[in-house]
Design a protein around this motif. Sequence first.
Motif, mmCIF file in Angstrom:
data_model
loop_
_atom_site.group_PDB
_atom_site.id
_atom_site.type_symbol
_atom_site.label_atom_id
_atom_site.label_comp_id
_atom_site.label_asym_id
_atom_site.label_seq_id
_atom_site.Cartn_x
_atom_site.Cartn_y
_atom_site.Cartn_z
ATOM 1 N N ARG A 147 0.925 -1.235 -0.042
ATOM 2 C CA ARG A 147 0.010 -0.087 0.168
ATOM 3 C C ARG A 147 1.088 1.376 0.199
ATOM 4 O O ARG A 147 2.088 1.104 0.357
ATOM 5 N N HIS A 148 0.324 2.630 -0.355
ATOM 6 C CA HIS A 148 0.874 3.696 -0.671
ATOM 7 C C HIS A 148 0.021 4.577 -0.053
ATOM 8 O O HIS A 148 -0.917 4.520 -0.296
ATOM 9 N N ALA A 149 0.839 5.705 0.572
ATOM 10 C CA ALA A 149 0.108 6.678 1.176
ATOM 11 C C ALA A 149 0.776 8.060 0.976
ATOM 12 O O ALA A 149 2.069 8.025 0.960
ATOM 13 N N VAL A 150 -0.046 9.355 0.874
ATOM 14 C CA VAL A 150 0.513 10.528 0.805
ATOM 15 C C VAL A 150 0.299 11.003 2.179
ATOM 16 O O VAL A 150 -0.803 11.205 2.803
ATOM 17 N N VAL A 151 1.640 11.662 2.737
ATOM 18 C CA VAL A 151 1.458 11.994 4.064
ATOM 19 C C VAL A 151 1.672 13.630 4.090
ATOM 20 O O VAL A 151 2.944 13.915 3.651
ATOM 21 N N ALA A 195 7.266 1.428 8.642
ATOM 22 C CA ALA A 195 7.470 0.022 9.582
ATOM 23 C C ALA A 195 6.673 -0.939 9.295
ATOM 24 O O ALA A 195 6.702 -2.054 9.703
ATOM 25 N N SER A 196 5.232 -0.541 8.922
ATOM 26 C CA SER A 196 4.080 -1.484 8.588
ATOM 27 C C SER A 196 4.027 -2.055 7.334
ATOM 28 O O SER A 196 3.004 -2.712 6.964
ATOM 29 N N GLY A 197 5.019 -1.881 6.395
ATOM 30 C CA GLY A 197 5.217 -2.430 5.046
ATOM 31 C C GLY A 197 4.774 -1.528 4.095
ATOM 32 O O GLY A 197 4.970 -2.051 2.921
ATOM 33 N N GLY A 198 4.468 -0.517 4.337
ATOM 34 C CA GLY A 198 4.037 0.362 3.301
ATOM 35 C C GLY A 198 5.079 1.331 2.858
ATOM 36 O O GLY A 198 6.075 1.361 3.009
ATOM 37 N N THR A 199 4.562 2.124 1.544
ATOM 38 C CA THR A 199 5.602 3.082 1.245
ATOM 39 C C THR A 199 4.704 4.521 1.241
ATOM 40 O O THR A 199 3.514 4.509 1.408
ATOM 41 N N VAL A 200 5.616 5.911 1.185
ATOM 42 C CA VAL A 200 4.786 6.994 1.482
ATOM 43 C C VAL A 200 5.477 8.126 0.400
ATOM 44 O O VAL A 200 6.594 7.845 -0.042
ATOM 45 N N THR A 201 4.681 8.974 0.066
ATOM 46 C CA THR A 201 5.051 9.954 -0.493
ATOM 47 C C THR A 201 4.749 11.308 0.593
ATOM 48 O O THR A 201 3.816 11.399 1.086
ATOM 49 N N ARG A 220 15.054 15.418 2.885
ATOM 50 C CA ARG A 220 15.809 14.656 4.073
ATOM 51 C C ARG A 220 15.026 13.785 4.604
ATOM 52 O O ARG A 220 15.581 12.571 5.003
ATOM 53 N N ALA A 221 13.737 13.768 4.898
ATOM 54 C CA ALA A 221 12.861 12.966 5.923
ATOM 55 C C ALA A 221 12.579 11.832 5.023
ATOM 56 O O ALA A 221 12.650 10.651 5.627
ATOM 57 N N ALA A 222 12.489 11.942 3.632
ATOM 58 C CA ALA A 222 12.405 10.809 2.949
ATOM 59 C C ALA A 222 13.531 9.797 2.662
ATOM 60 O O ALA A 222 13.398 8.635 2.924
ATOM 61 N N GLU A 223 14.741 10.784 2.649
ATOM 62 C CA GLU A 223 15.902 9.826 2.591
ATOM 63 C C GLU A 223 16.471 9.061 3.844
ATOM 64 O O GLU A 223 16.601 7.741 3.940
ATOM 65 N N SER A 224 15.656 9.624 5.105
ATOM 66 C CA SER A 224 16.114 9.200 6.282
ATOM 67 C C SER A 224 14.824 7.668 6.592
ATOM 68 O O SER A 224 15.189 6.962 7.321
ATOM 69 N N PRO A 238 15.647 3.766 1.381
ATOM 70 C CA PRO A 238 15.589 3.725 0.075
ATOM 71 C C PRO A 238 14.276 3.018 -0.575
ATOM 72 O O PRO A 238 14.100 1.759 0.152
ATOM 73 N N GLY A 239 13.815 3.544 -1.523
ATOM 74 C CA GLY A 239 12.601 2.852 -1.895
ATOM 75 C C GLY A 239 11.487 2.778 -0.894
ATOM 76 O O GLY A 239 10.403 2.365 -1.373
ATOM 77 N N LYS A 240 11.361 3.365 0.157
ATOM 78 C CA LYS A 240 10.463 3.575 1.263
ATOM 79 C C LYS A 240 9.405 4.800 0.964
ATOM 80 O O LYS A 240 8.198 4.933 1.470
#
Length: 58
Positions: free
Chosen positions: A9-13, A30-36, A47-51, A54-56
């Motif tokens: 699943r993917h979410a926009v935050v 941490a629950s297996g998803g990816t975010v924008t 910077r937050a995305a990088e932290s 990768p690929g998350k």
Amino acid sequence: MNQLDFAGRHAVVTGGATGLGFGIAQRLVASGGTVTLWDRDEAAAARAAESLGPGKAR
């Protein structure tokens, strides 16, 4: 902490660079998803995305 199932699943935050938004993004990843991450501070969002790993996040 309870484990949520966000695999595949993917979410926009919004406000995802800091604070509550970043905390939510961390939990989703941490629950297996990816975010924008959307934030008014583009550099902080990058910077937050990088932290988050990768690929998350983008």
